[in-house]
Scaffold this active site. Structure first.
Site, PDB file in Angstrom:
ATOM      1  N   GLY A   1     -25.430 -23.467 -24.969  1.00 19.74           N
ATOM      2  CA  GLY A   1     -25.547 -23.924 -23.590  1.00 19.74           C
ATOM      3  C   GLY A   1     -24.578 -23.421 -22.713  1.00 19.74           C
TER       4      GLY A   1
ATOM      5  N   ALA B   1     -25.994 -15.057  -7.313  1.00 25.77           N
ATOM      6  CA  ALA B   1     -25.750 -16.092  -5.819  1.00 25.77           C
ATOM      7  C   ALA B   1     -24.896 -15.425  -5.007  1.00 25.77           C
ATOM      8  CB  ALA B   1     -25.423 -17.469  -6.491  1.00 25.77           C
TER       9      ALA B   1
ATOM     10  N   SER C   1     -18.224 -30.702  -0.157  1.00 22.29           N
ATOM     11  CA  SER C   1     -17.658 -31.653   0.692  1.00 22.29           C
ATOM     12  C   SER C   1     -16.705 -30.937   1.972  1.00 22.29           C
ATOM     13  CB  SER C   1     -16.940 -32.534  -0.185  1.00 22.29           C
ATOM     14  OG  SER C   1     -16.190 -31.786  -0.814  1.00 22.29           O
TER      15      SER C   1
ATOM     16  N   GLY D   1     -31.579 -18.068 -12.831  1.00 20.91           N
ATOM     17  CA  GLY D   1     -31.376 -16.687 -12.039  1.00 20.91           C
ATOM     18  C   GLY D   1     -32.054 -16.701 -10.641  1.00 20.91           C
TER      19      GLY D   1
ATOM     20  N   CYS E   1     -30.482 -12.137 -17.599  1.00 26.35           N
ATOM     21  CA  CYS E   1     -31.430 -12.560 -18.324  1.00 26.35           C
ATOM     22  C   CYS E   1     -31.976 -11.255 -19.307  1.00 26.35           C
ATOM     23  CB  CYS E   1     -32.573 -13.034 -17.420  1.00 26.35           C
ATOM     24  SG  CYS E   1     -32.290 -14.481 -16.399  1.00 26.35           S
TER      25      CYS E   1
ATOM     26  N   ARG F   1     -22.899 -14.067 -22.113  1.00 24.29           N
ATOM     27  CA  ARG F   1     -22.989 -14.240 -20.678  1.00 24.29           C
ATOM     28  C   ARG F   1     -22.934 -13.365 -19.772  1.00 24.29           C
ATOM     29  NH1 ARG F   1     -25.582 -18.353 -17.751  1.00 24.29           N
ATOM     30  NH2 ARG F   1     -24.710 -18.671 -16.022  1.00 24.29           N
TER      31      ARG F   1
ATOM     32  N   ALA G   1     -21.586 -20.126 -14.321  1.00 22.99           N
ATOM     33  CA  ALA G   1     -21.466 -21.064 -15.542  1.00 22.99           C
ATOM     34  C   ALA G   1     -21.050 -20.528 -16.349  1.00 22.99           C
ATOM     35  CB  ALA G   1     -22.894 -21.734 -15.910  1.00 22.99           C
TER      36      ALA G   1
END
Length: 453
Positions: free
Chosen positions: A247, A13, A277, A304, A44, A135, A116
């Site tokens: 997870g 991202a 916000s 992804g 991945c 990760r 994450a």
């Protein structure tokens, strides 16, 4: 003076945002800070790196720091962790992890792309040597080293999701004895029950031992090193290593401390233009709350493909555009040994919760002409609204061609098509690639019989 853009996070991202913004407005002064040692890598691909199908970590990297800095004009810094956002002063505090030095960086606009992190259960022994996560590239390097070390090893994987299954395959192919502990009563419970059973049978046939309805309550250790696990039924199993794969959770602590609005699972709330916000701060990727494209409700689907799309949209908008992100279907695909598994859209339970009256149709059809050598069955499950026939979800298991067929269903859902309209699609046919009546058409025609306006 040119606008100063700070981007926190240098993977899918973050770099998509940086690259897009620089293309749209080359005058922007953009800096990217990434706390790990790698940017722009394919997370991945990590299971296949662990299994040595991908030999070197650099093969996972699309852009190096040098390429990002010198060719794209966006300075990128690894081992630099953003630790504070001061919204009133528009300052980000960044720590150089190599030397501990702290520095403030001003911004006009800020992009949070912190991704994450793996869920780390608070159980005894979780900090023992020999407990792994997967990760980052560094995670992959550490895990690969032990997988490839000489000697017979026994691995326990906590969690039977896509990553856990992919790593189980690679470890088994590498000669390890592999056990999967899944707390739920079946694997991949969003799938049709028969599909879950097929995945289980494939694993068993390849020697992977699966313990369903079993969570890990304690990691046993000897002299600080993993020696086994104790499961929720009290049984103990010896092990040389444990992979925690239960997870991920959004890395949104920076946003929370800065007072930004958080939503589902603690993910950062953004609008369709990826603004938080605070209108000067954007967020994208696995750290943000998403919108389900079918229901319009909040969703959290860290993938992804989604991260890259959201990054491009955020990048365009910080450069002055007004692109919008339409939402996610949760389209996904993987393989477990020679069985391919794909899904898109809503499950039956999700459809019910969204207020639909779902019906289900399951068919089995060869992926090539029956007389052509090498044909394999594709099993397809369609979830659709019983009253209107509108397609809500699709799942498939079988050969490599499952991915392409699930993509067709994802397109159909995006376009709001009914199963009757899908049945009218003019699909390709040739004996080596598809039968006269493609499994897609067979699935749609069978589903039409259950539509009752």
């Amino acid at each position: 003076m040119s606008e100063k853009i700070i981007i926190i996070g240098g993977t899918a991202a973050g770099l998509s945002a940086a690259s897009k913004a620089k293309r749209v407005n080359p005058d922007l002064e953009i800096q990217v800070f990434e706390k790990t040692g790698y940017i722009s890598y394919g997370a991945c691909g990590l299971p296949y790196f662990v299994g040595d199908m991908i030999r070197e970590p650099e093969e996972l990297v699309s852009l190096t720091v040098e390429q990002m800095t010198n060719k794209r004009g966006v300075p990128a810094f690894t081992h630099h962790e953003a630790v504070k956002i001061d919204r009133s002063r528009k300052m980000v505090t960044v720590v150089n992890l190599d030397n501990g030095q702290e520095q403030e960086h001003p911004y006009d606009k800020l992009v949070i792309a912190t991704g994450a992190r793996p869920i780390r259960p608070q159980i005894p022994g979780i900090g023992a040597e020999g407990v792994y996560y997967l990760r980052t590239v560094e995670d992959g390097i550490r895990l690969k080293a032990v997988v490839k070390a000489e000697g017979k090893k026994k691995a326990i994987i906590a969690g039977g999701g896509f990553i856990g299954l992919e790593v189980a395959e690679e470890m088994a192919l590498s000669g390890l004895e592999v056990h999967i502990y899944e707390k739920l009563p079946r694997l991949l419970p969003f799938l049709d029950e028969g599909f879950s059973e097929a995945v289980l049978e494939t694993l068993k046939e390849r020697g992977v031992q699966v313990h369903l309805g079993m969570g890990i309550e304690e990691i046993l250790e000897t002299d600080g090193k993993v020696s086994g696990v104790r499961s929720s039924d009290g049984a103990e199993e010896k092990a040389d290593l444990v992979l925690m794969s239960i997870g991920v959770t959004p890395s949104s602590e920076l946003a929370q401390e800065a007072g930004l609005e958080l939503g589902l699972k603690g993910a950062i709330v953004v609008n369709d233009e990826m603004q938080t916000s605070d209108p000067c701060i954007y967020a994208c990727g696995d750290c943000v709350q998403m919108k389900n494209r079918i229901t319009g409700g909040p969703a959290y689907v860290p993938l992804g493909t989604t991260a890259n799309k959201q990054g491009r949209i955020a990048g365009d908008n910080i450069a002055g555009g007004h692109e919008t992100f339409k939402g996610v279907l949760g389209s996904m695909v993987t393989k477990v040994f020679d069985l391919y598994i794909g899904a898109t859209g809503l499950s039956v339970l999700q459809a019910e919760e969204a207020g639909f009256e779902p019906a289900v149709s399951v068919v089995t059809k060869g992926d090539r002409a029956s007389y052509y050598p090498g044909s394999r069955d594709n099993r397809i499950c369609l979830i659709f609204d019983r009253k209107t026939g509108r397609l809500l979800g699709a799942q498939g298991i079988g050969s490599e061609s499952i991915a392409g067929r699930i993509n067709v269903f994802a397109t159909a859902i995006t376009c709001g098509m009914t199963v009757a309209e899908i049945n009218e699609l003019d699909l390709v046919y040739a004996p080596p690639v598809a039968p006269v009546y493609d499994p897609i058409l067979i699935a749609a025609s069978q589903a039409m019989k259950k539509v009752k306006p």
